[in-house]
Design an enzyme around this catalytic site. Structure first.
Site, PDB file in Angstrom:
ATOM      1  CB  CYS A 189      -1.296  -0.177   1.075  1.00  0.00           C
ATOM      2  SG  CYS A 189      -2.162  -1.433   1.511  1.00  0.00           S
ATOM      3  CB  CYS A 215      -1.962   0.807   7.540  1.00  0.00           C
ATOM      4  SG  CYS A 215      -3.712   0.171   6.703  1.00  0.00           S
ATOM      5  CG  HIS A 268      -6.138   1.284  -0.416  1.00  0.00           C
ATOM      6  ND1 HIS A 268      -4.815   2.184  -1.195  1.00  0.00           N
ATOM      7  CD2 HIS A 268      -6.011   0.817   0.113  1.00  0.00           C
ATOM      8  CE1 HIS A 268      -4.661   1.709  -0.725  1.00  0.00           C
ATOM      9  NE2 HIS A 268      -4.887   0.907   0.210  1.00  0.00           N
TER      10      HIS A 268
END
Length: 403
Positions: free
Chosen positions: A95, A379, A348
């Site tokens: 991510c 995160c 996302h």
């Protein structure tokens, strides 16, 4: 001789984010074409930057295969029409891919090796679901290094609810609802659209179209709607689709520069990089990762959490953001936090999201000369967190005129 220099975020753009899957607007669009379109748009917006002066192009993707493979930074640069003299690389930190691209290129500039660099990320989750091309080493499970379900991000979110009982489902639902409302409010006044690069798309029948807005928004979401949603990660759980970021396709890119290049080319930076930090935590509760990475970045900057006037926190899950806020004593509805909403509403696209946070913070800085420092944090799968502290070049110390 190379000298240390300040690092500036000159500009950032992104494609509209699309829902992943066959019904999404990018179902028939290549991942590399998404990042190429964004890169072309970035260079067109910054025409005073000679393309041959770009020292490097770092593009991230979590699943580096197929149309997200083949050294993305180099291939995207060539496809976008940059000179062959411009090199490129691919970066992967799940991510935090685009965030890591920015900090890596930023560090290269800060050390005096580069003058100008491009950093960003892309993820086509409709074609490349997270982990789909991975073959985890069996030692992870055999030697109990990682719980087998630690790669299921939804399960890690449920475990945050377990670990912190005060992080109730009702709090998470309310946060998710407010994210939808804030994104729509930002759209209504035109805050989001200026940094979106329209993308040509084709549907299953071959019809041409143009993607101009984020596809996944649900501004009419209510608490009653959220209360009735299924909990896919655990029977009678607390994490739902309404409190999670949806699977998303999209790309982001940014232009970074050192102080000499800014002066020479007459650039007008939107932010100055102050510090950054990455940290590791238990993969089973990866959502707490931004807590230690933020503490590290603040310490490097000589700042405290009270110095941060704006927060752009990636909403992988509502409970993940709430765990961060509780740790630092920040209210769920603090107006400094994600003022224009976040990933629960926008989506996302994994490796692309870090620069999306920076784009929004930069736009807010321009409207908030009363705010000196901002934070982008997220995160990261496999138990990590990433944080970057930024300084507002528009800071005056005087209260802004709110529009």
């Amino acid at each position: 001789m190379a000298q240390l220099t300040d690092v500036y975020f000159v500009d950032g753009v992104r494609t509209p984010f699309g829902r992943a899957g066959e019904k999404g607007m990018y179902a028939h669009t290549r991942a590399d074409d998404l990042v190429v379109g964004a890169l072309i748009g970035l260079m067109e917006r910054n025409a005073q930057v000679p393309p041959d002066r770009i020292d490097d192009v770092a593009i991230s993707a979590t699943s580096q295969t197929g149309d997200q493979g083949l050294t993305l930074g180099r291939t995207a640069a060539m496809l976008a029409g940059l000179p062959q003299s411009v090199p490129g690389l691919a970066i992967e930190r799940m991510c935090a891919g685009a965030m890591t691209a920015v900090t890596t290129m930023g560090a290269s500039i800060g050390y005096g090796m580069y003058d100008l660099a491009i950093a960003g990320g892309v993820e086509h989750m409709g074609r490349h679901p997270i982990g789909s091309n991975a073959d985890p080493n069996p030692r992870f499970v055999a030697e109990r290094l990682v719980d087998p379900q630690a790669l299921n991000m939804g399960v890690t979110a449920e475990r945050l609810h377990d670990r912190f009982p005060q992080l109730t489902k009702e709090r998470a639902d309310r946060f998710g609802m407010q994210s939808q409302q804030k994104v729509q409010a930002a759209y209504d006044v035109g805050h989001i659209q200026p940094d979106l690069i329209p993308v040509a798309v084709t549907d299953a029948a071959g019809a041409q179209g143009l993607a101009t807005v984020d596809e996944g928004r649900r501004p009419g979401t209510t608490m009653a709607d959220l209360a009735g949603l299924k909990t896919p990660f655990r029977p009678h759980g607390r994490v739902t689709a309404g409190t999670s970021s949806p699977l998303t396709d999209g790309a982001t890119v940014s232009l970074l520069a050192g102080a000499d290049a800014v002066k020479e080319l007459g650039l007008r930076p939107k932010m100055k990089m102050v510090s950054f930090g990455f940290s590791g935590v238990q993969p089973e509760v990866m959502g707490i990762g931004p807590i230690p990475s933020t503490e590290k970045a603040l310490a490097k900057a000589g700042l405290t959490i009270d110095d941060i006037g704006l927060f752009e926190l990636n909403e992988a899950f509502a409970v993940q953001v709430l765990s961060f806020l509780d740790h630092f004593g920040i209210a769920d509805d603090d107006p400094r936090v994600n003022p224009w909403g976040g990933a629960i509403a926008l989506g996302h696209p994994l490796a692309a999201s870090g620069v999306r946070l920076m784009i929004q913070l930069a736009a807010q800085f321009a409207l908030r000369p009363d705010v000196r420092y901002g934070l982008t944090a997220m995160c990261v799968g496999l138990g990590q967190g990433g944080s970057v502290v930024w300084e507002n070049p528009h800071y005056t110390g005087k209260k802004a005129k709110r529009k």
